[in-house]
Structure formats: C-alpha cells, structure tokens
Scaffold this motif. Structure first.
Motif, PDB file in Angstrom:
ATOM      1  N   TYR A  18       0.819  -1.209   0.000  1.00 11.18           N
ATOM      2  CA  TYR A  18       0.000   0.000   0.000  1.00 11.18           C
ATOM      3  C   TYR A  18       0.856   1.262   0.000  1.00 11.18           C
ATOM      4  CZ  TYR A  18      -4.108  -2.906   0.691  1.00 11.18           C
ATOM      5  OH  TYR A  18      -5.102  -3.828   0.526  1.00 11.18           O
TER       6      TYR A  18
ATOM      7  N   LEU B  33      -0.617   4.038  -9.960  1.00 19.69           N
ATOM      8  CA  LEU B  33      -1.311   3.158  -9.020  1.00 19.69           C
ATOM      9  C   LEU B  33      -2.200   3.954  -8.067  1.00 19.69           C
ATOM     10  CD1 LEU B  33       1.502   0.590  -8.153  1.00 19.69           C
ATOM     11  CD2 LEU B  33      -0.365   0.345  -9.800  1.00 19.69           C
ATOM     12  N   LYS B  34      -1.747   5.137  -7.684  1.00 14.91           N
ATOM     13  CA  LYS B  34      -2.538   5.978  -6.783  1.00 14.91           C
ATOM     14  C   LYS B  34      -3.853   6.382  -7.447  1.00 14.91           C
ATOM     15  CE  LYS B  34      -2.042   9.947  -3.755  1.00 14.91           C
ATOM     16  NZ  LYS B  34      -1.157  11.023  -3.310  1.00 14.91           N
TER      17      LYS B  34
ATOM     18  N   ASP C 174     -10.363   1.642  -8.185  1.00 15.31           N
ATOM     19  CA  ASP C 174     -10.467   0.198  -7.951  1.00 15.31           C
ATOM     20  C   ASP C 174      -9.197  -0.297  -7.250  1.00 15.31           C
ATOM     21  OD1 ASP C 174     -10.781  -2.549  -8.036  1.00 15.31           O
ATOM     22  OD2 ASP C 174     -11.312  -2.623 -10.156  1.00 15.31           O
ATOM     23  N   LEU C 175      -9.267  -0.432  -5.935  1.00 14.94           N
ATOM     24  CA  LEU C 175      -8.107  -0.829  -5.141  1.00 14.94           C
ATOM     25  C   LEU C 175      -7.572  -2.199  -5.550  1.00 14.94           C
ATOM     26  CD1 LEU C 175      -6.150  -0.280  -2.819  1.00 14.94           C
ATOM     27  CD2 LEU C 175      -7.856  -1.237  -1.258  1.00 14.94           C
TER      28      LEU C 175
ATOM     29  N   ALA D 261      -5.491  -1.927  -8.604  1.00 13.34           N
ATOM     30  CA  ALA D 261      -4.194  -1.310  -8.294  1.00 13.34           C
ATOM     31  C   ALA D 261      -3.246  -2.358  -7.695  1.00 13.34           C
ATOM     32  CB  ALA D 261      -4.379  -0.134  -7.347  1.00 13.34           C
ATOM     33  N   ARG D 262      -3.769  -3.188  -6.792  1.00 10.70           N
ATOM     34  CA  ARG D 262      -2.944  -4.257  -6.204  1.00 10.70           C
ATOM     35  C   ARG D 262      -2.476  -5.219  -7.293  1.00 10.70           C
ATOM     36  NH1 ARG D 262      -6.914  -4.540  -1.691  1.00 10.70           N
ATOM     37  NH2 ARG D 262      -7.923  -6.154  -2.913  1.00 10.70           N
TER      38      ARG D 262
ATOM     39  N   ILE E  72       1.701   1.664  -3.669  1.00 10.13           N
ATOM     40  CA  ILE E  72       0.493   2.091  -4.400  1.00 10.13           C
ATOM     41  C   ILE E  72       0.217   3.568  -4.147  1.00 10.13           C
ATOM     42  CG2 ILE E  72      -2.038   1.867  -4.463  1.00 10.13           C
ATOM     43  CD1 ILE E  72      -1.623  -1.187  -4.186  1.00 10.13           C
ATOM     44  N   GLY E  73       0.386   4.017  -2.913  1.00 15.14           N
ATOM     45  CA  GLY E  73       0.141   5.411  -2.582  1.00 15.14           C
ATOM     46  C   GLY E  73       1.190   6.365  -3.128  1.00 15.14           C
TER      47      GLY E  73
ATOM     48  N   LYS F 235      -6.039   3.330  -7.601  1.00 16.34           N
ATOM     49  CA  LYS F 235      -6.538   2.972  -6.263  1.00 16.34           C
ATOM     50  C   LYS F 235      -7.844   3.690  -5.952  1.00 16.34           C
ATOM     51  CE  LYS F 235      -5.534   4.759  -2.110  1.00 16.34           C
ATOM     52  NZ  LYS F 235      -4.750   5.397  -1.103  1.00 16.34           N
ATOM     53  N   ASP F 236      -7.937   4.947  -6.363  1.00 14.44           N
ATOM     54  CA  ASP F 236      -9.144   5.721  -6.095  1.00 14.44           C
ATOM     55  C   ASP F 236     -10.365   5.159  -6.814  1.00 14.44           C
ATOM     56  OD1 ASP F 236      -7.596   7.372  -4.505  1.00 14.44           O
ATOM     57  OD2 ASP F 236      -7.254   8.838  -6.104  1.00 14.44           O
TER      58      ASP F 236
END
Length: 169
Positions: free
Chosen positions: A9, A18-19, A25-26, A29-30, A12-13, A22-23
């Motif tokens: 994470y 990826l960030k 679809d988490l 992103a993973r 990703i952040g 993530k907003d």
C-alpha cells in the motif's frame, strides 16, 4: 539470494499510476503492482514478496502466489511494517540480502537495523520503468530479427495456412 520485500500500500500510494487507479479500484491497483513485481522478479532473479496490511482488507491472514510473486495480507491489527520487520529478521542470513521497498521513513530506519537495504518508492518506480523499456527493446529486436520462413511461400498460401491454424475454413 536477493529478496525484495515490497510494502504494497505504501508503493500504491506513492506511484502516480497506481494511486489514481486505487481511487477507482483498489483490487486492480494491487493486481497491477503484483504484475509489475512479477516482471521485476523474472528479469532480476530476486525473490519478490509483496505485503499488504489488513487495514484495507479485514479478516484473517492470507498468503498466496500470483505470477510466482508471494503476496501476503497481514492478520488483523498487524501492520505491513511489523510483518516486514519480522520477515527481514527471519529471512536474513549470510547468503541472503534483503531489500525493502518503502518510502515510510520510520520503516526505513527499522529495516536498516535488521541489516536490510531500502529502496524508496521512487527508486523502485525508476527501476521498473527502465526494466519495461529494456523488455520493449528486446521484443522489438526479436520482431525485427524474426527469421524468415524456411520454405518460401506466397502470401495467399500463408493466409490459407493461418486460417487452418486458427481452425477456420
């Protein structure tokens, strides 16, 4: 042997692509992070372990392999930082060099204490981008240097063979 432990994470952040994902679809992103780590593992020969903490995914601890990358979701109330520190201690020996990918400053100092090396999120992104460029260049070279058919055939015959190969008539 070199082992790369990735604070999932945190990376990703820190990575813009990826960030943004993530907003929306988490899980996606993973998955993209794991796919990029699989490419890195295949090219570098490192053993790659991606650790996600249970903060975003509640429940029991979960371990699995995805594209030969080890993925760990920590147990509830255990942070990725805590798991990474434990793993750095457990996996460290004379023949193994541990690398930890995180931009968490506190975590960086903790892993230094365990003898592990740190890779910041930005450094890892640069390495992955360079790797993707090398792979793309290799693919282009293979396509350009593709050997000609051993038996010269006309384009019409090649088209017929291609249809047969696909099961078309």
């Amino acid at each position: 042997m070199d082992i790369l432990i990735v604070d999932g994470y945190n990376i990703i952040g820190a990575w813009p692509e990826l960030k943004a994902l993530k907003d929306k679809d988490l899980a996606q992103a993973r998955d993209l992070l794991i796919a990029k780590m699989a490419e890195l593992q295949a090219y570098s020969g490192f053993r790659v372990i991606v650790v996600f903490d249970a903060y975003f995914v509640q429940g029991i601890e979960k371990k699995y392999k995805n594209h030969r990358v080890e993925v760990i979701f920590t147990k509830e109330n255990e942070t990725a930082d805590e798991r990474i520190e434990k793993m750095a201690i457990q996996l460290s020996n004379r023949k193994t060099q541990i690398h930890v990918a995180t931009s968490d400053y506190t975590e960086q100092w903790a892993i230094f204490g365990q003898g592990a090396l740190r890779i910041s999120a930005r450094e890892l992104l640069t390495e992955v981008n360079e790797l993707e460029k090398r792979i793309e260049k290799n693919v282009k070279n293979i396509q350009v240097n593709k050997p000609a058919s051993k038996i010269p055939i006309s384009s019409e015959v090649a088209e017929i063979f291609e249809k047969w190969r696909r099961g078309e008539r």
